[in-house]
Design a protein around this motif. Structure first.
Motif, mmCIF file in Angstrom:
data_model
loop_
_atom_site.group_PDB
_atom_site.id
_atom_site.type_symbol
_atom_site.label_atom_id
_atom_site.label_comp_id
_atom_site.label_asym_id
_atom_site.label_seq_id
_atom_site.Cartn_x
_atom_site.Cartn_y
_atom_site.Cartn_z
ATOM 1 N N MET A 152 7.434 -1.484 2.521
ATOM 2 C CA MET A 152 7.082 -0.533 2.563
ATOM 3 C C MET A 152 5.541 -1.315 2.387
ATOM 4 S SD MET A 152 7.327 3.372 1.631
ATOM 5 C CE MET A 152 8.435 3.630 0.019
ATOM 6 N N THR A 153 4.068 -1.022 2.843
ATOM 7 C CA THR A 153 3.361 -1.401 2.036
ATOM 8 C C THR A 153 2.233 -0.167 2.610
ATOM 9 O OG1 THR A 153 2.544 -2.246 5.085
ATOM 10 C CG2 THR A 153 3.888 -3.662 3.359
ATOM 11 N N ARG A 154 1.210 -0.218 1.785
ATOM 12 C CA ARG A 154 0.015 0.515 1.316
ATOM 13 C C ARG A 154 -0.429 0.548 3.192
ATOM 14 N NH1 ARG A 154 -3.903 1.384 -3.025
ATOM 15 N NH2 ARG A 154 -5.369 3.083 -1.929
ATOM 16 N N PRO A 155 -0.920 1.866 4.106
ATOM 17 C CA PRO A 155 -1.162 1.744 4.848
ATOM 18 C C PRO A 155 -3.180 1.767 5.228
ATOM 19 C CG PRO A 155 -0.503 3.966 4.585
ATOM 20 C CD PRO A 155 0.036 2.718 3.389
ATOM 21 N N ALA A 156 -3.167 1.083 6.062
ATOM 22 C CA ALA A 156 -4.579 -0.022 6.197
ATOM 23 C C ALA A 156 -5.158 1.391 7.076
ATOM 24 C CB ALA A 156 -4.561 -0.619 7.003
ATOM 25 N N PRO A 157 -6.855 1.783 7.023
ATOM 26 C CA PRO A 157 -7.576 3.221 7.622
ATOM 27 C C PRO A 157 -7.104 2.497 9.266
ATOM 28 C CG PRO A 157 -9.035 2.227 5.818
ATOM 29 C CD PRO A 157 -7.568 1.450 5.305
ATOM 30 N N LYS A 158 -7.097 1.091 9.363
ATOM 31 C CA LYS A 158 -7.316 0.916 11.036
ATOM 32 C C LYS A 158 -5.451 1.953 11.546
ATOM 33 C CE LYS A 158 -7.143 -2.411 13.703
ATOM 34 N NZ LYS A 158 -7.007 -4.020 14.145
ATOM 35 N N GLU A 159 -4.677 1.728 11.300
ATOM 36 C CA GLU A 159 -2.907 1.640 11.196
ATOM 37 C C GLU A 159 -3.410 3.542 10.921
ATOM 38 O OE1 GLU A 159 -1.248 0.140 7.786
ATOM 39 O OE2 GLU A 159 -0.348 -1.803 8.584
ATOM 40 N N ARG A 212 -10.295 7.464 3.562
ATOM 41 C CA ARG A 212 -9.869 8.382 2.268
ATOM 42 C C ARG A 212 -8.497 8.955 2.802
ATOM 43 N NH1 ARG A 212 -13.609 13.306 3.991
ATOM 44 N NH2 ARG A 212 -12.095 14.234 2.924
ATOM 45 N N ILE A 213 -7.821 8.861 3.350
ATOM 46 C CA ILE A 213 -6.318 9.189 4.065
ATOM 47 C C ILE A 213 -5.673 8.332 3.837
ATOM 48 C CG2 ILE A 213 -4.696 9.563 4.896
ATOM 49 C CD1 ILE A 213 -6.106 11.265 7.479
ATOM 50 N N ALA A 214 -6.412 7.101 3.504
ATOM 51 C CA ALA A 214 -5.880 5.811 3.193
ATOM 52 C C ALA A 214 -5.543 5.535 1.674
ATOM 53 C CB ALA A 214 -6.000 4.638 3.880
ATOM 54 N N ASN A 215 -7.018 6.433 1.199
ATOM 55 C CA ASN A 215 -7.161 5.777 -0.189
ATOM 56 C C ASN A 215 -5.930 7.288 -1.044
ATOM 57 O OD1 ASN A 215 -8.525 3.933 -0.278
ATOM 58 N ND2 ASN A 215 -10.355 4.915 0.522
ATOM 59 N N SER A 216 -6.175 8.217 -0.206
ATOM 60 C CA SER A 216 -5.856 9.532 -1.421
ATOM 61 C C SER A 216 -3.450 8.882 -1.082
ATOM 62 C CB SER A 216 -5.231 10.400 -0.622
ATOM 63 O OG SER A 216 -4.984 10.398 0.680
ATOM 64 N N ILE A 217 -3.242 8.439 -0.459
ATOM 65 C CA ILE A 217 -2.291 8.252 -0.091
ATOM 66 C C ILE A 217 -1.127 6.691 -0.317
ATOM 67 C CG2 ILE A 217 -1.273 9.992 1.835
ATOM 68 C CD1 ILE A 217 -1.183 8.012 3.522
ATOM 69 N N GLY A 218 -2.133 5.466 -0.875
ATOM 70 C CA GLY A 218 -1.890 4.547 -1.071
ATOM 71 C C GLY A 218 -1.127 4.186 -2.144
ATOM 72 N N PRO A 219 -1.148 5.675 -3.654
ATOM 73 C CA PRO A 219 -0.361 5.484 -4.666
ATOM 74 C C PRO A 219 0.404 5.538 -4.856
ATOM 75 C CG PRO A 219 -2.742 5.871 -4.896
ATOM 76 C CD PRO A 219 -2.750 5.371 -3.521
ATOM 77 N N ALA A 220 0.635 6.597 -3.190
ATOM 78 C CA ALA A 220 2.571 6.743 -3.430
ATOM 79 C C ALA A 220 3.082 5.657 -3.127
ATOM 80 C CB ALA A 220 2.539 7.736 -2.907
ATOM 81 N N PHE A 221 2.521 4.951 -1.561
ATOM 82 C CA PHE A 221 3.732 3.736 -1.601
ATOM 83 C C PHE A 221 3.457 2.723 -2.437
ATOM 84 C CE2 PHE A 221 2.158 5.833 3.060
ATOM 85 C CZ PHE A 221 2.991 5.689 3.345
ATOM 86 N N GLU A 222 2.416 2.746 -3.352
ATOM 87 C CA GLU A 222 2.479 1.422 -4.432
ATOM 88 C C GLU A 222 3.329 1.804 -5.471
ATOM 89 O OE1 GLU A 222 -1.499 1.302 -5.919
ATOM 90 O OE2 GLU A 222 -2.370 -0.398 -4.277
ATOM 91 N N GLY A 223 4.047 2.927 -5.417
ATOM 92 C CA GLY A 223 4.413 3.759 -6.584
ATOM 93 C C GLY A 223 5.839 3.353 -6.203
ATOM 94 N N PHE A 224 6.250 3.928 -5.195
ATOM 95 C CA PHE A 224 8.132 3.702 -4.225
ATOM 96 C C PHE A 224 8.321 2.085 -3.899
ATOM 97 C CE2 PHE A 224 7.023 7.631 -4.155
ATOM 98 C CZ PHE A 224 9.058 8.440 -4.357
ATOM 99 N N ALA A 225 6.635 1.130 -4.018
ATOM 100 C CA ALA A 225 7.275 -0.126 -3.417
ATOM 101 C C ALA A 225 8.533 -0.565 -4.079
ATOM 102 C CB ALA A 225 6.795 -1.123 -3.776
ATOM 103 N N ALA A 226 8.340 -0.667 -5.339
ATOM 104 C CA ALA A 226 10.084 -0.857 -6.107
ATOM 105 C C ALA A 226 11.035 -1.005 -5.730
ATOM 106 C CB ALA A 226 9.657 -0.897 -7.716
#
Length: 65
Positions: A1-8, A27-41
């Motif tokens: 699970m990786t942080r989504p890019a704006p293109k995706e 803006r969407i990628a920046n707002s949901i990115g931390p959630a992806f990083e938090g669950f990466a572990a």
């Protein structure tokens, strides 16, 4: 699970029938990115990562025993 890019984000939104501008996708990628990083572990370790269509079948099987 990786942080989504704006293109995706833009591609997913377009497939969903809600095209967004590059700025909105960023803006969407920046707002949901931390959630992806938090669950990466723990990505891939949660039981719900199984195919969602079989979730109810498995739960019904456990309940009937």
């Amino acid at each position: 699970m990786t942080r989504p890019a704006p293109k995706e984000i833009g591609a997913i939104a377009a497939v969903a029938g809600i095209p967004v501008s590059a700025e909105v996708a960023a803006r969407i990628a920046n707002s949901i990115g931390p959630a992806f990083e938090g669950f990466a572990a723990i990505a891939g370790t949660l039981p719900f990562d199984l195919e969602p269509a079989t979730f109810m079948v498995v739960q019904a099987g456990k309940a009937s025993k």
